[in-house]
Structures are given as structure tokens and as C-alpha cells.
Design an enzyme around this catalytic site. Structure first.
Site, short mmCIF file in Angstrom:
data_model
loop_
_atom_site.label_atom_id
_atom_site.label_comp_id
_atom_site.label_asym_id
_atom_site.label_seq_id
_atom_site.Cartn_x
_atom_site.Cartn_y
_atom_site.Cartn_z
N SER A 30 40.72 -3.76 -16.62
CA SER A 30 40.22 -2.58 -17.32
C SER A 30 39.92 -1.46 -16.33
O SER A 30 39.56 -1.71 -15.17
CB SER A 30 38.94 -2.97 -18.04
OG SER A 30 38.24 -1.83 -18.46
N LYS A 52 35.80 -8.46 -14.91
CA LYS A 52 37.13 -7.91 -14.64
C LYS A 52 37.34 -7.74 -13.13
O LYS A 52 38.40 -8.05 -12.59
CB LYS A 52 37.33 -6.58 -15.37
CG LYS A 52 37.34 -6.72 -16.89
CD LYS A 52 38.46 -7.63 -17.37
CE LYS A 52 38.40 -7.94 -18.85
NZ LYS A 52 39.30 -9.02 -19.28
N TYR A 84 30.21 -7.83 -18.23
CA TYR A 84 31.61 -7.74 -18.69
C TYR A 84 32.47 -7.06 -17.62
O TYR A 84 33.50 -7.59 -17.22
CB TYR A 84 31.72 -6.98 -20.01
CG TYR A 84 33.15 -6.64 -20.35
CD1 TYR A 84 34.03 -7.63 -20.81
CD2 TYR A 84 33.66 -5.35 -20.17
CE1 TYR A 84 35.37 -7.34 -21.08
CE2 TYR A 84 35.00 -5.05 -20.44
CZ TYR A 84 35.85 -6.05 -20.89
OH TYR A 84 37.16 -5.74 -21.15
#
Ligand SMILES: NC(=O)c1ccc[n+]([C@@H]2O[C@H](COP(=O)([O-])OP(=O)(O)OC[C@H]3O[C@@H](n4cnc5c(N)ncnc54)[C@H](O)[C@@H]3O)[C@@H](O)[C@H]2O)c1
Length: 344
Positions: free
Chosen positions: A125, A154, A150
Site C-alpha cells: 500500500s 505492509k 495495519y
């Protein structure tokens, strides 16, 4: 050879399965339906006239992952979408996010390490860039400290793949850093199905447009941008899906320059929150009920991609305009609500 698509019944995964099948690739999906519906299989079949193989289980079960690879020795490529993706929830339940987003990644790589020349595509992302110092954002921009567990999954996920590739020259991997995926397949047989209150702007807009949400809050109009609202790079999910096919083919055909590569996937154009709202109003013919509220903590001001690397190296370019993307999101919202009303 089969391509495993984890999370293949989810939003981006389902659109990618369609594009893979359109290219004649044989797909097997693993999904535990934690954030998707089994009906998506019908949607994929409706578009491609082919039902992908589907196995329903939780990838956190390492034994089941090992058993899957033992049964499907012809899996030569994996596109790994399965993950938990709600930023706010990740702050409250960090271990759930580390287990689901990183534990599963490790199990998959452990299986691929044993194979000869496996290809692996990872859903990363643009969140890894945080507030980038320079715009548009190139792949060389530094990774900034993550704002949430979160986001951290990544960053760490990319590091896990990079480190594994270093010691496994046979393994080929690409991390794709998505900007903001929106919209639905033009057939409106598949699209985004957010559970509960949408986390992202566009489903919140379409749900407000159709009357499920009363009002959209726009977080801040005093940012140093032209109209004062935040700017993002909104990319149609079908464009994004097609980029996965290009990336996979690059690896399958051994065209990669190194065995770990990173690409931005965006349109290269930034749009403000108000521009997105106005686009929705144009394509739907509806006035959106929204109000400006205070800034939200953790929001970056502007993020949009430099897409030159993906354009040149992958031979891929986004095609859909913002209006076309919003139109497909709106068509999809109307279809979901009509079929929901018909069922109840
Ligand atoms: N949608 C976005 O805005 C966005 C942006 C950047 C990156 N990503 C990443 O792209 C990937 C796909 O996102 P999406 O929007 O399609 O999400 P999604 O939630 O629609 O799809 C993920 C799918 O994975 C499945 N899944 C989750 N955990 C699983 C497990 N343990 N075992 C089996 N299946 C499991 C879910 O049921 C779901 O169908 C994710 O990794 C996400 O972090 C998404």
C-alpha cells in the site's frame, strides 16, 4: 500451472481473478469469507463463464496451508490479497493484524521456498510512504514510520519478502503498492462490499447517496491544497486488477530485473475529497449531503503516485477516469441495494 489467489473473493482479489481468467490462466482461490461473500463466485463465473476452484479455509491454519500445497503441487504463482485491512481496528487489535497479515505471509513463503522458481505478488500500500516529502511519489521515496499496526504490517511484510528473496534466489516476488482503489467491474456483477460502516471515502459517498448513511463528514478543509481538502490517487479496481496480471506475467516469463521488485499502482493524478464528491454528484445527478468537520488524526495531506516505473517496466497504464470510476461505484451501489431489497 495454477495460480493461487488468496483472498480471491474479496474486493481487489475478485476483480483480479476475472482478469487472470480472461487471460486464460487457471485460478484456485482460498478465502475464509471473513470479509466477503460466497456469491462473489457466481459474479466471477457470470463475467468469465468459468468458475474458479475455491477452497474455504483460514490461512492462519498452517497445517491447512501445508496440506493445500501438498495437494496442489502445480501451483506456480501466488497472488496474496488475504489480509485484514481496517486501520482503526488494527490499533485496537494489533496482534490479530500481525497474525493475519504477517503470520500467513510467512506460511505461504515457507511453502514457496520449497518450490523451484515460484512467483509471488504481494498487496502492499502507498501507506508505507506516509506523508511523502516529494510529489508525485516514486518507488524510491523513503518508507516512513507507520501510523498504525495495519500500515506496519505492509512495511514489515515487504521486508519479510525482500529478506526471503535474498536467500532464495529461485523465488521471484513483486510488491505492488496500491494507491486508492475504487469502483466496480463494468458488468456490475462484482464490486466492493464493505461490512458495516465503510472505512473508505467512495463507498461512504455511495452509501450516503443511496440513503444508508445520513451524511458524509469531510475531515478538514484547511489543508494546504487548492480547495483545502486532502488529496489522494483514486484508481479504478479493474485497472489495478490488470496490473496484477502484468506483474505476474513478468515473473512467470522471467522478465524481472531482480527477484524482488516494487511498483506503485495509481493513476498519477491526485484528486481532492471535494473533487470526488463533485464527480459523484455529476455522474449520479444527486446532491450529496456532506459537512466539513475538523481534521482527522493521522491523515496525510497529499499522496499520488509517480507511475512511470509501472508504465514503462510493466507496460501498464490506468485507463479509467475519476468520473468513470465513480459511475461504476454508483451503479454497483444501486444494484446491491436493489437485490438486497428484493431478497428481504
Ligand atoms: N482496498 C484498499 O483500499 C487497499 C489499499 C491498499 C492495499 N490493500 C490490500 O489489498 C489486499 C486486498 O484488499 P481488499 O480491499 O480486496 O480486501 P478484502 O477484505 O475485500 O479482501 C480480502 C479477502 O481476504 C479474505 N481473508 C482475510 N483473512 C483471511 C484468512 N486468514 N484466510 C483466508 N482468507 C482471508 C477475506 O475474507 C477477503 O475476502 C489486502 O491485503 C489489503 O491490505 C487494499
Amino acid at each position: 500451472m495454477k495460480i493461487l489467489v488468496t483472498g480471491g473473493l474479496g474486493y481487489i482479489g475478485s476483480h483480479t481473478v476475472v482478469e487472470l481468467q480472461n487471460e486464460g490462466l487457471e485460478v484456485v482461490i482460498i478465502d475464509n469469507l471473513s470479509n466477503s461473500s460466497i456469491d462473489v463466485l457466481d459474479g466471477i463465473e457470470g463475467i468469465t463463464e468459468k468458475r474458479p476452484i475455491f477452497e474455504e479455509f483460514d490461512l492462519r491454519n498452517k497445517t491447512k496451508v501445508q496440506d493445500f500445497f501438498a495437494r496442489h503441487s502445480d501451483v506456480g504463482g501466488v497472488i496474496h490479497f488475504a489480509a485484514s485491512k481496517a486501520v482503526g481496528e488494527s490499533v485496537e487489535k494489533p496482534l490479530l493484524y500481525y497474525e493475519n497479515n504477517l503470520g500467513v505471509l510467512v506460511y505461504l513463503l515457507q511453502e514457496l521456498e520449497k518450490k523451484k522458481g515460484a512467483s509471488f505478488i504481494f498487496s502492499s500500500s502507498c501507506t508505507v510512504y506516509g506523508q511523502a516529502d516529494e510529489l508525485p511519489i516514486t518507488e524510491d521515496a523513503p518508507v516512513k514510520p507507520a501510523e498504525s499496526p495495519y500500515g506496519n504490517t505492509k512495511q514489515v511484510g515487504e521486508e519479510i519478502i525482500r529478506d526471503t528473496c535474498k536467500v532464495t534466489p529461485d523465488l521471484k516476488a513483486i510488491a505492488l503498492r496500491y494507491f486508492n482503489p475504487i469502483g466496480a467491474h463494468p458488468s456490475i456483477k462484482i464490486g466492493e462490499l464493505p461490512l458495516g460502516v465503510p472505512q473508505n471515502l467512495v463507498p461512504f459517498i455511495t452509501q450516503t447517496g443511496i440513503g444508508i448513511r445520513e451524511q458524509l463528514s469531510v475531515f478538514g478543509d484547511d489543508y494546504p491544497t487548492e480547495d483545502g481538502t486532502c488529496i489522494r490517487d483514486y484508481i479504478h479496481v479493474v485497472d489495478l486488477a490488470k496490473a496484477h496480471v502484468k506483474a505476474l506475467q513478468r515473473l512467470l516469463q522471467n522478465e524481472n530485473n531482480s527477484n524482488y521488485e516494487v511498483f506503485n499502482l495509481g493513476t498519477g493524478k491526485g484528486s481532492s475529497v471535494l473533487e470526488v464528491i463533485h464527480s459523484f454528484e455529476r455522474v449520479s445527478g444527486k446532491k450529496l449531503n456532506y459537512k466539513i468537520v475538523g481534521r482527522r488524526e493521522g491523515d496525510v495531506i497529499q499522496a499520488y503516485a509517480d507511475t512511470q516505473k509501472a508504465n514503462k517496466v510493466l507496460g501498464w497504464k490506468s485507463k479509467y477516469t475519476l468520473d468513470e470510476s465513480l459511475k461504476s461505484a454508483w451503479d454497483w451501489e444501486q444494484k446491491v441495494r436493489t437485490s438486497h431489497a428484493a431478497k428481504s
